[in-house]
Motif scaffolding. Sequence first.
Motif, PDB file in Angstrom:
ATOM      1  N   ALA A 393       0.833  -1.200   0.000  1.00 24.10           N
ATOM      2  CA  ALA A 393       0.000   0.000   0.000  1.00 24.10           C
ATOM      3  C   ALA A 393       0.867   1.250   0.000  1.00 24.10           C
ATOM      4  O   ALA A 393       0.405   2.326  -0.374  1.00 24.10           O
ATOM      5  CB  ALA A 393      -0.934  -0.004   1.203  1.00 24.10           C
ATOM      6  N   GLY A 394       2.138   1.133   0.422  1.00 25.09           N
ATOM      7  CA  GLY A 394       2.989   2.316   0.476  1.00 25.09           C
ATOM      8  C   GLY A 394       3.966   2.425  -0.682  1.00 25.09           C
ATOM      9  O   GLY A 394       4.768   3.356  -0.720  1.00 25.09           O
ATOM     10  N   VAL A 395       3.906   1.488  -1.628  1.00 28.84           N
ATOM     11  CA  VAL A 395       4.822   1.567  -2.772  1.00 28.84           C
ATOM     12  C   VAL A 395       4.370   2.705  -3.694  1.00 28.84           C
ATOM     13  O   VAL A 395       3.191   2.835  -3.974  1.00 28.84           O
ATOM     14  CB  VAL A 395       4.841   0.219  -3.532  1.00 28.84           C
ATOM     15  CG1 VAL A 395       5.582   0.338  -4.832  1.00 28.84           C
ATOM     16  CG2 VAL A 395       5.447  -0.858  -2.670  1.00 28.84           C
ATOM     17  N   PRO A 396       5.301   3.552  -4.136  1.00 33.85           N
ATOM     18  CA  PRO A 396       4.921   4.695  -4.975  1.00 33.85           C
ATOM     19  C   PRO A 396       4.193   4.251  -6.240  1.00 33.85           C
ATOM     20  O   PRO A 396       4.505   3.200  -6.803  1.00 33.85           O
ATOM     21  CB  PRO A 396       6.266   5.327  -5.347  1.00 33.85           C
ATOM     22  CG  PRO A 396       7.217   4.847  -4.342  1.00 33.85           C
ATOM     23  CD  PRO A 396       6.728   3.528  -3.863  1.00 33.85           C
ATOM     24  N   SER A 397       3.224   5.077  -6.676  1.00 34.51           N
ATOM     25  CA  SER A 397       2.400   4.668  -7.809  1.00 34.51           C
ATOM     26  C   SER A 397       3.225   4.529  -9.076  1.00 34.51           C
ATOM     27  O   SER A 397       2.925   3.711  -9.942  1.00 34.51           O
ATOM     28  CB  SER A 397       1.283   5.680  -8.010  1.00 34.51           C
ATOM     29  OG  SER A 397       1.817   6.961  -8.146  1.00 34.51           O
ATOM     30  N   VAL A 398       4.321   5.306  -9.176  1.00 35.59           N
ATOM     31  CA  VAL A 398       5.120   5.250 -10.393  1.00 35.59           C
ATOM     32  C   VAL A 398       5.780   3.884 -10.541  1.00 35.59           C
ATOM     33  O   VAL A 398       5.977   3.383 -11.656  1.00 35.59           O
ATOM     34  CB  VAL A 398       6.147   6.409 -10.413  1.00 35.59           C
ATOM     35  CG1 VAL A 398       7.183   6.244  -9.338  1.00 35.59           C
ATOM     36  CG2 VAL A 398       6.813   6.530 -11.744  1.00 35.59           C
ATOM     37  N   VAL A 399       6.052   3.228  -9.407  1.00 36.91           N
ATOM     38  CA  VAL A 399       6.644   1.893  -9.467  1.00 36.91           C
ATOM     39  C   VAL A 399       5.639   0.882 -10.031  1.00 36.91           C
ATOM     40  O   VAL A 399       5.999  -0.014 -10.802  1.00 36.91           O
ATOM     41  CB  VAL A 399       7.144   1.465  -8.072  1.00 36.91           C
ATOM     42  CG1 VAL A 399       7.575   0.012  -8.070  1.00 36.91           C
ATOM     43  CG2 VAL A 399       8.294   2.337  -7.645  1.00 36.91           C
ATOM     44  N   TYR A 400       4.352   1.055  -9.662  1.00 41.27           N
ATOM     45  CA  TYR A 400       3.336   0.184 -10.248  1.00 41.27           C
ATOM     46  C   TYR A 400       3.259   0.396 -11.760  1.00 41.27           C
ATOM     47  O   TYR A 400       3.006  -0.540 -12.520  1.00 41.27           O
ATOM     48  CB  TYR A 400       1.966   0.440  -9.618  1.00 41.27           C
ATOM     49  CG  TYR A 400       1.818  -0.204  -8.272  1.00 41.27           C
ATOM     50  CD1 TYR A 400       1.544  -1.554  -8.171  1.00 41.27           C
ATOM     51  CD2 TYR A 400       1.959   0.524  -7.109  1.00 41.27           C
ATOM     52  CE1 TYR A 400       1.416  -2.159  -6.936  1.00 41.27           C
ATOM     53  CE2 TYR A 400       1.830  -0.067  -5.873  1.00 41.27           C
ATOM     54  CZ  TYR A 400       1.554  -1.413  -5.794  1.00 41.27           C
ATOM     55  OH  TYR A 400       1.440  -2.013  -4.578  1.00 41.27           O
ATOM     56  N   LEU A 402       5.775   1.160 -13.609  1.00 42.92           N
ATOM     57  CA  LEU A 402       6.948   0.452 -14.139  1.00 42.92           C
ATOM     58  C   LEU A 402       6.665  -1.048 -14.198  1.00 42.92           C
ATOM     59  O   LEU A 402       7.032  -1.727 -15.165  1.00 42.92           O
ATOM     60  CB  LEU A 402       8.135   0.735 -13.212  1.00 42.92           C
ATOM     61  CG  LEU A 402       9.517   0.866 -13.835  1.00 42.92           C
ATOM     62  CD1 LEU A 402       9.498   1.806 -14.998  1.00 42.92           C
ATOM     63  CD2 LEU A 402      10.509   1.329 -12.782  1.00 42.92           C
ATOM     64  N   LEU A 403       5.979  -1.555 -13.159  1.00 42.87           N
ATOM     65  CA  LEU A 403       5.605  -2.972 -13.148  1.00 42.87           C
ATOM     66  C   LEU A 403       4.694  -3.286 -14.329  1.00 42.87           C
ATOM     67  O   LEU A 403       4.891  -4.278 -15.042  1.00 42.87           O
ATOM     68  CB  LEU A 403       4.904  -3.310 -11.833  1.00 42.87           C
ATOM     69  CG  LEU A 403       4.276  -4.704 -11.733  1.00 42.87           C
ATOM     70  CD1 LEU A 403       5.336  -5.768 -11.722  1.00 42.87           C
ATOM     71  CD2 LEU A 403       3.409  -4.825 -10.492  1.00 42.87           C
ATOM     72  N   LEU A 428      -3.586  -3.248  -9.686  1.00 47.00           N
ATOM     73  CA  LEU A 428      -2.606  -3.767  -8.733  1.00 47.00           C
ATOM     74  C   LEU A 428      -2.304  -2.725  -7.666  1.00 47.00           C
ATOM     75  O   LEU A 428      -2.106  -3.050  -6.503  1.00 47.00           O
ATOM     76  CB  LEU A 428      -1.304  -4.146  -9.452  1.00 47.00           C
ATOM     77  CG  LEU A 428      -1.356  -5.413 -10.284  1.00 47.00           C
ATOM     78  CD1 LEU A 428      -0.030  -5.649 -10.971  1.00 47.00           C
ATOM     79  CD2 LEU A 428      -1.703  -6.595  -9.401  1.00 47.00           C
ATOM     80  N   THR A 491      -2.321   9.096 -12.016  1.00 48.26           N
ATOM     81  CA  THR A 491      -1.783   9.528 -13.298  1.00 48.26           C
ATOM     82  C   THR A 491      -0.442   8.889 -13.612  1.00 48.26           C
ATOM     83  O   THR A 491      -0.186   8.517 -14.756  1.00 48.26           O
ATOM     84  CB  THR A 491      -1.586  11.055 -13.292  1.00 48.26           C
ATOM     85  OG1 THR A 491      -2.674  11.628 -12.595  1.00 48.26           O
ATOM     86  CG2 THR A 491      -1.549  11.585 -14.691  1.00 48.26           C
ATOM     87  N   ALA A 492       0.412   8.783 -12.594  1.00 47.60           N
ATOM     88  CA  ALA A 492       1.774   8.323 -12.847  1.00 47.60           C
ATOM     89  C   ALA A 492       1.824   6.947 -13.537  1.00 47.60           C
ATOM     90  O   ALA A 492       2.568   6.782 -14.505  1.00 47.60           O
ATOM     91  CB  ALA A 492       2.558   8.304 -11.542  1.00 47.60           C
TER      92      ALA A 492
END
Lengths: 565, 310
Positions: A393-400, A402-403, A428, A491-492
Motif C-alpha cells: 500500500a505504500g509503494v509509490p504509484s510510479v513503481v506500479y 513500471l511494473l 494492482l 496519473t503516474a
Amino acid sequence: MATTEPDADWHGDDSSISQLRGRAFEATCLAATAFGLVSVLLLLLFVANDAFRPLSADSGWLLTYAVTVVVPLAALAVYYYRLDEPAGEVAYVTSGLPVVGVLLTGGFAVMFIELLSILEWFALVTSLVAAGGLIVAHGRLRPNAALERLVVLFGAPIVTVLGTPPAQFNWLVTDLAAALGVDFGLYHRVISLREVLLRLPYVPTNWLLLLGTLVAPLAVAGGVFVARRCDSRRAGFAVVGATLVGALVGLVTGPALGIGYGGWMLLVAFVALPVGVYVEGVVRRREGVRGLAFPVTAVLGVAVGSVVVDAAGLAGPDSWIDWGFLTSATSRTAADAGIYPAMVGSIMMIIVIVLATFPVGVGAAIYLEEYAPSEGPMGKFVTLVEINIGNLAGVPSVVYGLLGLALFIRIVQWPQGSIVVAGLAVGLLILPIVIISAQEAIRSVPDSFRQASYGMGATRWQTIRQVVLPEALPGILTGTILALGRAIGETAPLLMIGAAASVRLAPNGFFDVAGMMPRQIYSWSSELEPAFRHGVLAAGVITLLAVLLVMNATAIVIRNRYQRE
Amino acid sequence: MSTETPEPDITSRPRGRAARERMYQYLLLLCAALSILVTISIVALLARDAITFFTLVNPLDFFGGTEFLLSRDVYGLLPLLSGTLLVTVIAALIALPTGVAAAVYLSEYASDRMRSVLKPGLEVLAGIPTVVYGIFALVYVTPFLRTIGLPVNTFNILSPSIMVGIMIVPMVSSLSEDAMSAVPDSLRRAGYGMGATKFEVTTGVVLPAAASGIFSSFILALSRAIGETMIVVVAAGSQPRMLNLAEPLQNLWQGFQPMTAAMVQINSADSVSQLGFSSMFAIGLTLFAITFLLNLVSNRIAARYREEYE
C-alpha cells in the motif's frame, strides 16, 4: 519517604500565565488543522472560478439565481442543520440519488454508444445468466462433486461467454503448442453462446432488448425490495408495472425530448426507479418528509430562474465547463477542446479494475480474516502476507506503472497504452487498499453471528457466503468505491504504461490505446496558452473532482446507512 | 404418526462436502498469496533491467555520479537524489509540525462536532488526485509566490514541495491521532492529579507517550513524499541539478528533477537509448528499495507502540 518539601513549586503559582500559554497552544493547533483545509479550499475556489467564470455573467443573471435558488436552498440547509437532522439526511439523499443516477445513465449511454450495441449487450447478459444458471444447476444436481464444480465454475463462462481463446490470447496457445510440438487445432475457434446469439437471423427490436435485459431486471429488483419492505406483493407488482410503463412511455416521449427511447429508458431505470422507491419509503415512514422540500425547491428555483432570465434577456456566464466540453474531443484551439474520449477511457479502465481487483481483493480479505491460521508454518506465511500487503500500500504509484510496463507490455506484449494494461496496473495499485478495507469490514461482523451459523450446522464456507459476506457487504462496497476514487485520479502509472496524451476518437475495445481523464489533464497542463492554462485545464480538474465527489459521497451514504454501532 | 417420520440424519457428512470446503479455502488462499506474487514480480522485473544497466554502468558511477544527462548517456543519481531530498525536506518542514498539531487538536481539544467536520475534511485532502495538486502548484501557487516577492522560476522546487507537504498532512495527523488516542486516560488523569494544566498534560504526558506512533507516522509520510510523482512532474521542471550548498536559499527558486520525475521523463522521451531505458528501472528499483525500507521501519515502530498499551 515522608519528607515534606514546603518550598517545592506549586503548579498553580503562575496560573494566569499558563492559561494564556494553554489558550495560545490550542489556537495554534486549531490553526494548524485548518491550514491545509483552508489553503486547498482557496485553491479550489480559484479553479472553480476559472472553470465556471461566474463573473462573466450579467449581474442580473447572478442576482436572479441567487434569489430563486441559492437563498432558499441555503435557508433550508440551515434549517435542517439546526432543527431537523433526519430531514437533512433525506434532503441529502434525494438530491444525491438523481446525480448518481444521471452519472450511471451517462456511463451506460457511453457504453452503448462506444463499446457495444444493444444486441451485443443482450448477448452478453444472456450468456452470463446462462453461465450462472449452469453453475447453480450443477450445485443443485450434484452438491458434493467438488472437483466437477471447479471445472463448471470456470468452464461455464468459457462455454457461454468467451468461446475458445480469443485472438488476443492466441500467442499463448500457439506459442505453447509450438514449443511442445503439438497442434491443438485451435485455429478454428469454437464459438460461444454469446456469439451464437449475435448471429441469430431474427432478433427482437432494440427497445425490447433494452427493456428486457436492463429495465425489467432493475424493476424486478426494486419490486422485490419494496414488496419485502411493505410486506405486500401488490406494492411490488405496482413498482414493476409503473417502471415498465414509464419506460415504454419513452418510445414516444424520448425522441420528442431529443434523448431517444434508450436515454429515456436508462433514466427511468437509474433515476426515476431508485428515487421513487426511496421517496415512497420516506413518505410511508413519515420520517424527515420535510427533507423532500429541498430537491423540489431546487427544481422550482431553477425553473423560475430560467423563465425570469429568459424574459429579461440576461446572459449567463461563459463557462468553460459546458455540454460541448463534456461531449467533444480535445483540440488545438481551447474553445473546442473537450474531455469526452478521456472520460470514456476512464470509464472502461474502471470496468477493468473492478473485474480484476474486486473478486481477488475480497477473496484475499476473506482468507486472511476467516481462514488464516495464526500458528505453524502457515501462520508465519499469513503474517508475511499481511506485512507485505501493508507495505504494498505504500509503494509509490510510479513503481506500479513500471511494473505494468515490464509485465504487461514487454512480457505479455499487450499494446502499449491500452485500456487493459492501464486497468491492470492501476488495479494492482489499489489491490492492497481494497484488501485492507474489506478486511476491516469482515472483522466488524460480530462473532456471535458466525457462532449462530455454525450452531445451525452450517459449514465454514456456508457461513461466510450466507452470513458474513451479506453483513460485511456495505463496508466492502464503501472501501471499494473509495479505492476506485483513488484509481480514477492516478496519473503516474498511466504515464509509465504510455497512455495516449490526446485521443480524438473514443476507444471502443479494451485493447485499444486510450487516454484517461487525469492523463488528458496532464497534457493540458503543459500548454502555455492562457486559455488552456486557466480555462480548459481548470474545467478538466473540476470535472475530475466532481466525479470523485459523487463517488465519495455515495460511499459515505452507504457507510452511514449501514454503520454498525 | 410421529413415529413414522424417519429421523433426519443430522450427523451424516456427505462425501465431497469437506473437499468442497477445502477447494474454497485454497482458492481464497490463492487470492491472498497473489500479493506476495506482486511484490516478487516488482522486485524481479525491476531487477532484471537494473542488472542489465549495472553491467554497463559501474554502480559507483551511478550512485556517486553528479551529472544526469540522457542525451550523453551519463547517469549519475545524485542530482535526482538532490531533488527528491529537497522535496522531502520542505514537505516535512510543513507537514510534520502541522500534522502533529492537528492531531493534538483532534485528539485532545476538539469537541465532537468539530471533530466530525475536521476529520473528514482532512481525509479529503488525501483523496485529491496528485495531478490536481501539481496543477495547483504550477498554475496558482507559483504565481502567488511571485506576487509576494519571492524570485521563483516558472518551474521551481518550492511550490510543488509545499503542495506535497499539504498532501501528506492528513497522513501524519490521522496516524498520530490514533497513537494519541491509544494513550490510556489513566496517564492523563495522573497528570491532572498532579495539578498539571491541560497544556502540560498534552505536551508533557500525551506527546511523549505517543512518541513512537508519531514517529512511525513521520516515516510513512516521508516515504510518501519521496515516492510522490505527479506534483513534481507537473511543477518542478525537468532539469536535474545538484544542490547548491554554497547558497542554500538559491535552491528553492530553481527547478529540480526528483527521481520519480526523471523516470517519467525517460519513459516519455522521444528517442532514448537502450541504456537510458534500463536506467529507468535502476532508478525505480532504488526508489522501491528506499520506500519499502521506510515502510518496514514505520510498521515495526507502530507495532511496538501498539504493544505498549494493549
